[in-house]
Design a protein around this motif. Structure first.
Motif, PDB file in Angstrom:
ATOM      1  N   ASN A  56      43.950 -24.997 -16.164  1.00  0.00           N
ATOM      2  CA  ASN A  56      43.436 -24.614 -17.122  1.00  0.00           C
ATOM      3  C   ASN A  56      42.922 -25.705 -18.369  1.00  0.00           C
ATOM      4  OD1 ASN A  56      42.237 -23.125 -19.744  1.00  0.00           O
ATOM      5  ND2 ASN A  56      43.523 -21.617 -19.029  1.00  0.00           N
ATOM      6  N   LEU A  57      42.187 -25.200 -19.526  1.00  0.00           N
ATOM      7  CA  LEU A  57      41.419 -26.202 -19.628  1.00  0.00           C
ATOM      8  C   LEU A  57      42.004 -27.868 -19.695  1.00  0.00           C
ATOM      9  CD1 LEU A  57      38.940 -27.370 -21.572  1.00  0.00           C
ATOM     10  CD2 LEU A  57      39.400 -26.306 -22.972  1.00  0.00           C
ATOM     11  N   SER A  58      43.178 -28.131 -20.866  1.00  0.00           N
ATOM     12  CA  SER A  58      44.041 -29.367 -21.181  1.00  0.00           C
ATOM     13  C   SER A  58      44.607 -29.370 -19.808  1.00  0.00           C
ATOM     14  CB  SER A  58      45.094 -28.678 -21.623  1.00  0.00           C
ATOM     15  OG  SER A  58      44.704 -28.652 -23.039  1.00  0.00           O
ATOM     16  N   CYS A  59      44.504 -28.877 -18.853  1.00  0.00           N
ATOM     17  CA  CYS A  59      45.444 -30.013 -16.602  1.00  0.00           C
ATOM     18  C   CYS A  59      44.208 -30.069 -16.517  1.00  0.00           C
ATOM     19  CB  CYS A  59      45.871 -28.327 -16.399  1.00  0.00           C
ATOM     20  SG  CYS A  59      47.545 -28.577 -17.038  1.00  0.00           S
ATOM     21  N   CYS A  74      46.818 -21.056 -17.788  1.00  0.00           N
ATOM     22  CA  CYS A  74      47.574 -21.853 -18.673  1.00  0.00           C
ATOM     23  C   CYS A  74      49.279 -21.132 -18.575  1.00  0.00           C
ATOM     24  CB  CYS A  74      47.462 -22.245 -20.050  1.00  0.00           C
ATOM     25  SG  CYS A  74      48.470 -23.403 -21.212  1.00  0.00           S
ATOM     26  N   MET A  75      50.440 -21.919 -18.174  1.00  0.00           N
ATOM     27  CA  MET A  75      51.415 -21.890 -18.144  1.00  0.00           C
ATOM     28  C   MET A  75      52.716 -22.592 -19.630  1.00  0.00           C
ATOM     29  SD  MET A  75      52.005 -22.229 -14.451  1.00  0.00           S
ATOM     30  CE  MET A  75      51.502 -24.278 -14.249  1.00  0.00           C
ATOM     31  N   GLY A  76      51.716 -22.980 -20.827  1.00  0.00           N
ATOM     32  CA  GLY A  76      52.440 -23.690 -21.192  1.00  0.00           C
ATOM     33  C   GLY A  76      52.906 -24.864 -21.644  1.00  0.00           C
ATOM     34  N   LEU A  77      52.174 -25.573 -20.861  1.00  0.00           N
ATOM     35  CA  LEU A  77      53.323 -26.492 -20.077  1.00  0.00           C
ATOM     36  C   LEU A  77      52.122 -28.164 -20.671  1.00  0.00           C
ATOM     37  CD1 LEU A  77      54.743 -26.133 -16.661  1.00  0.00           C
ATOM     38  CD2 LEU A  77      55.788 -26.150 -19.007  1.00  0.00           C
ATOM     39  N   CYS A  78      51.387 -27.765 -21.363  1.00  0.00           N
ATOM     40  CA  CYS A  78      49.639 -28.908 -21.728  1.00  0.00           C
ATOM     41  C   CYS A  78      50.079 -30.162 -22.319  1.00  0.00           C
ATOM     42  CB  CYS A  78      48.640 -28.019 -23.001  1.00  0.00           C
ATOM     43  SG  CYS A  78      49.339 -26.197 -23.047  1.00  0.00           S
ATOM     44  N   CYS A 109      48.406 -25.326 -12.885  1.00  0.00           N
ATOM     45  CA  CYS A 109      47.197 -25.389 -13.748  1.00  0.00           C
ATOM     46  C   CYS A 109      45.703 -25.912 -13.980  1.00  0.00           C
ATOM     47  CB  CYS A 109      48.178 -25.031 -15.212  1.00  0.00           C
ATOM     48  SG  CYS A 109      47.156 -24.977 -16.910  1.00  0.00           S
ATOM     49  N   ALA A 152      49.966 -30.146 -15.396  1.00  0.00           N
ATOM     50  CA  ALA A 152      51.467 -28.981 -14.827  1.00  0.00           C
ATOM     51  C   ALA A 152      50.947 -28.277 -14.177  1.00  0.00           C
ATOM     52  CB  ALA A 152      51.703 -29.326 -16.670  1.00  0.00           C
ATOM     53  N   CYS A 155      46.549 -23.872 -23.707  1.00  0.00           N
ATOM     54  CA  CYS A 155      46.667 -24.613 -24.802  1.00  0.00           C
ATOM     55  C   CYS A 155      47.891 -24.212 -25.297  1.00  0.00           C
ATOM     56  CB  CYS A 155      45.428 -25.145 -24.914  1.00  0.00           C
ATOM     57  SG  CYS A 155      44.736 -25.865 -23.377  1.00  0.00           S
TER      58      CYS A 155
HETATM   59  S1  FES Z   1      46.679 -25.759 -19.553  1.00  0.00           S
HETATM   60 FE1  FES Z   1      47.494 -26.273 -18.090  1.00  0.00          FE
HETATM   61  S2  FES Z   1      49.254 -25.556 -18.674  1.00  0.00           S
HETATM   62 FE2  FES Z   1      48.038 -25.210 -20.244  1.00  0.00          FE
END
Ligand code: FES
Ligand code: SF4
Lengths: 160, 422
Positions: free
Chosen positions: A84-87, A123-127, A82, A132, B88
Motif C-alpha cells: 500500500n501507499l507508504s510502503c 496496509c498492516m498499520g506498520l507504515c 505490504c 514492512a 497508512c
Molecule cells: S502502507 Fe504498508 S504497512 Fe501501511
C-alpha cells in the motif's frame, strides 16, 4: 491438529461463554483452523457448522470473505508484503520482486517444499516502518532487499 | 510544546502492564466515575468535553452515549472498534500495544455510563501482537477486580473480551463490524436503526474507536471543561496524527486538533526525505482528497479540512515528494478500495473496478485525454454508493485528476510514466 482435536477446541471455545449467540463463534473457530491446518477445508467447515448449529453455507461464506483465511493450501510460513501507499513509496515493489526471485514463485504461490507462501498485502498499520512485511506473526520493518535472504533463513530457507 | 495526554504513558518501560498504568494514576478516573458520579453525570461530563469520535466520522461521543443510555433493551453491549484498516493509519496500534489499560479504562467508564453489561474489542486480524497484549491486559484487569461481577464492590458488572477480525477493511464501518462480530460476512447494514438502539444481536450497542476511548479517562479525571479548551473549539482535544510516506521521521504525533498540516510535516515529522520538494498530501487517509503543496497551510480538524474540500478522516497524513508519480499513487489507493469493496452495491463494486482499469492504462501510457472525464463521471456515480466506503473511494482519483491534470496529460502525451526510469 486432527479433526477430532479441532472439534474439541470448538467445544472449549463454546464453554467460555464469550458470546450470547453460537454463530458469533464462527470467526474464532475459523481462526483456530487457520492456525492449525494448512487450509480451511470442507471437513473443517462441516465441523464448525455442526458445532455451532449453522447451515454449511454460512460458515463457508465467512471463510471465503476474510482475506486472512486460507481455503486454498498455504505454506508453513505466510509472507505478507505490504504494497500500500507508504510502503510502495518506500520501495515495496522491489521487495516483492526480490522475494519472487529468491523463492522462485509468483505472488499467491507456495514454494514446492511447502515452506513459504508469498502474498502482496494491504496496509498492516506498520507504515512508520515502511516498507514492512510480516512472516506469520512476526514483523519486519524498514526492510532492505539485501536483508531478505537472512530473514528467510530464520525460517528455514535453504536457498543461496 | 503541549503536555502529552494520549501518549503520556507510551514511553514508559513496560507501559502495557497494569502496575505501570496504576502507578501513573491509572484507573483513578474509573473509580471516580463509579463511586462519585452517576451514569448521567458521566454522560454529561463527556458532553461538556465536546469529544468527537476519532474513527473518522467525528460524531459527538457524549450524544452517542446518551442515546444508548436512554434505550431500555437488555443486555447492552459496548464495542471498541480497534479495526483501523484505513491505509497508512497506525495510531490506534500505538495505544493498543503501549497503553492497553487506557483503552480498557475508557471502555469501563463508557459501559458504566451507558449501562452496558458486556464488551468486545474488535481488533483487526493484522494486529496479532496487539491482540495478545490486550488479552493479557484484560486478564490483569480481572485479577485486580476492575472487570467481572460487582466491580469494586458496586452493582456494576462488566465482562470484556477480544474478538479478532480476519482481514476486511469494511469491518471498520460500525454496522459491518457488528455483522462480523455476529459471525457473518462484514457487510454494512442500512441505517437507521443505529447501533445504539439495534446493534449486536439487535441489542443496544455502543461502538467507539480506540483513540476516542483513550480520551475518556482524561476527561473524567480533569473535567470536560478543561478538555473542551484544548485545540479547536468545535472539535476539541488532543489528536493523534500518523504521518508516513516521504517524511524524514514517520510516526504518530500527538498535537492539538487544528495544528496546521504544514507544521506537522515540516516540524514534527522532520520535513521531506533528502530535502526534496513536497508534491502532494493525502491528509486524512486513503479516502481523502489530495492537497497540493500550496494547500498545506490548513488546520487539521474536521471543519477546516471540509472547507478545504477534503477530510480529516482517520488523520493519517500521507506525504508524496516530487519524485513520486501521482497517477501511480492514486492507482494504488484505488486498487485498495477495489479489493475491499464488499460487492453489495453496484456503484462501488463496478466503480472501483473501472477506476482501477482506467488509472492503470493511463499510468502505463495507454490512456487518452477523454479518460479524465470518464474518471470524473464515474466518481459522481459513486457518490450514490450504499456505504461510506464507496462514497469516498473515488476521492483520490477525482481530486488528483482535478489538481494534477497536467501530470495525467503528460502520461497520455508521452505514452509512458514520466517518473519511471525506462
Ligand atoms: S502502507 Fe504498508 S504497512 Fe501501511
Ligand atoms: S459502498 Fe462498497 S463497501 Fe459499501 S456496501 Fe456498497 S459495495 Fe459494499
Amino acid at each position: 491438529m486432527t479433526y477430532e482435536e479441532f472439534r474439541e477446541e470448538i467445544k472449549k471455545l463454546k464453554a467460555s461463554n464469550k458470546y450470547p449467540s453460537l454463530k458469533s463463534y464462527t470467526l474464532p473457530s475459523l481462526w483456530i483452523a487457520e492456525k492449525n491446518f494448512s487450509r480451511i477445508d470442507p471437513e473443517i467447515i462441516r465441523i464448525i457448522a455442526q458445532e455451532l448449529e449453522l447451515p454449511l453455507v454460512e460458515v463457508e461464506e465467512a471463510a471465503r470473505f476474510y482475506a486472512m483465511f486460507h481455503t486454498k493450501e498455504k505454506g508453513k510460513y505466510v509472507i505478507r508484503v505490504c504494497t500500500n501507499l507508504s510502503c510502495m513509496l518506500n520501495g515495496a515493489e522491489d521487495i516483492v520482486s526480490e522475494l519472487k526471485r529468491l523463492l522462485g514463485i509468483e505472488v499467491g504461490q507456495t514454494t514446492p517444499d511447502g515452506l513459504f507462501t508469498l502474498e502482496e498485502y494491504e496496509c498492516m498499520g506498520l507504515c512508520d516502518g515502511a516498507p514492512a512485511l510480516t512472516i506469520n506473526e512476526e514483523r519486519f520493518l524498514r526492510v532492505k532487499k539485501e536483508e531478505l535472504p537472512q530473514i528467510l533463513k530464520k525460517f528455514g530457507w535453504k536457498g543461496e | 510544546m503541549m503536555e502529552k495526554l494520549l501518549l503520556r504513558n507510551v514511553d514508559k518501560e513496560n507501559s502495557h502492564t497494569i502496575d505501570v498504568y496504576l502507578s501513573g494514576g491509572g484507573y483513578r478516573a474509573f473509580k471516580k466515575a463509579l463511586k462519585e458520579m452517576t451514569p448521567d453525570d458521566v454522560v454529561e461530563e463527556v458532553k461538556i468535553s465536546g469529544l468527537r469520535g476519532r474513527g473518522g466520522a467525528g460524531f459527538p461521543t457524549g450524544m452517542k452515549w446518551e442515546f444508548a443510555a436512554a434505550d431500555v433493551k437488555e443486555p447492552k453491549f459496548f464495542v471498541c472498534n480497534a479495526d483501523e484498516g484505513e491505509p497508512c493509519t497506525f495510531k490506534d496500534r500505538v495505544i493498543i500495544e503501549k497503553d492497553p489499560h487506557a483503552l480498557i479504562e475508557g471502555m469501563l467508564i463508557g459501559a458504566y455510563a451507558t449501562g452496558c453489561r458486556y464488551g468486545y474489542i474488535y481488533i483487526r486480524g493484522e494486529y496479532p501482537i496487539g491482540r495478545k497484549i490486550l488479552e493479557r491486559a484484560i486478564a490483569e484487569a480481572y485479577e485486580r477486580g476492575f472487570l467481572g461481577e460487582n466491580i469494586l464492590g458496586t452493582d456494576f458488572s462488566f465482562d470484556l473480551y477480544v474478538h479478532s477480525g480476519a482481514g476486511a477493511y469494511i469491518c471498520g464501518e460500525e454496522t459491518a463490524l457488528i455483522e462480523s462480530l455476529e459471525g457473518k460476512r462484514g457487510e454494512p447494514r442500512i441505517k437507521p436503526p443505529f447501533p445504539v438502539n439495534a446493534g449486536y444481536l439487535w441489542k443496544p450497542t455502543v461502538v467507539n474507536n480506540v483513540e476516542t476511548l483513550a480520551n475518556v479517562p482524561l476527561i473524567i479525571e480533569r473535567g470536560g471543561k478543561w478538555y473542551s479548551q484544548i485545540g479547536s473549539p468545535d472539535c476539541p482535544g488532543p489528536k493523534l496524527f500518523p504521518v508516513s510516506g516521504k517524511v524524514k521521521r514517520p510516526g504518530v504525533y500527538e498535537l492539538p486538533m487544528g495544528t496546521p498540516l504544514e507544521e506537522i510535516i515540516f516540524e514534527h515529522a522532520g520535513g521531506i526525505v533528502k530535502d526534496r520538494k513536497l508534491k502532494a498530501v493525502f491528509p486524512g487517509g486513503a479516502s481523502s482528497s489530495v492537497l497540493t503543496s500550496e494547500e498545506i497551510n490548513v488546520p487539521m480538524d474536521f471543519p477546516s479540512l471540509a472547507k478545504a474540500g477534503t477530510m480529516l478522516g482517520s488523520g493519517a497524513i500521507m506525504v508524496l515528494d516530487e519524485t513520486d508519480c501521482i497517477v501511480k499513487a492514486t492507482l494504488r489507493l484505488t486498487e485498495f478500495f477495489r479489493h475491499e469493496s464488499c460487492g453489495k452495491c453496484t456503484p462501488c463494486r463496478e466503480g472501483t473496478d473501472w477506476l482501477v482499469r482506467i488509472l492503470r492504462r493511463i499510468e502505463e501510457g495507454k490512456g487518452s485525454e477523454d479518460d479524465l472525464d470518464v474518471i470524473l463521471s464515474i466518481s459522481e456515480t459513486m457518490e450514490n454508493s450504499f456505504c461510506g466506503l464507496g462514497m469516498a473511494a473515488h476521492n483520490p482519483a477525482a481530486s488528483t485528476v482535478r489538481k494534477f491534470k497536467d501530470e495525467y496529460l503528460l502520461h497520455v502525451k508521452l505514452g509512458r510514466c514520466p517518473f519511471r526510469s525506462v
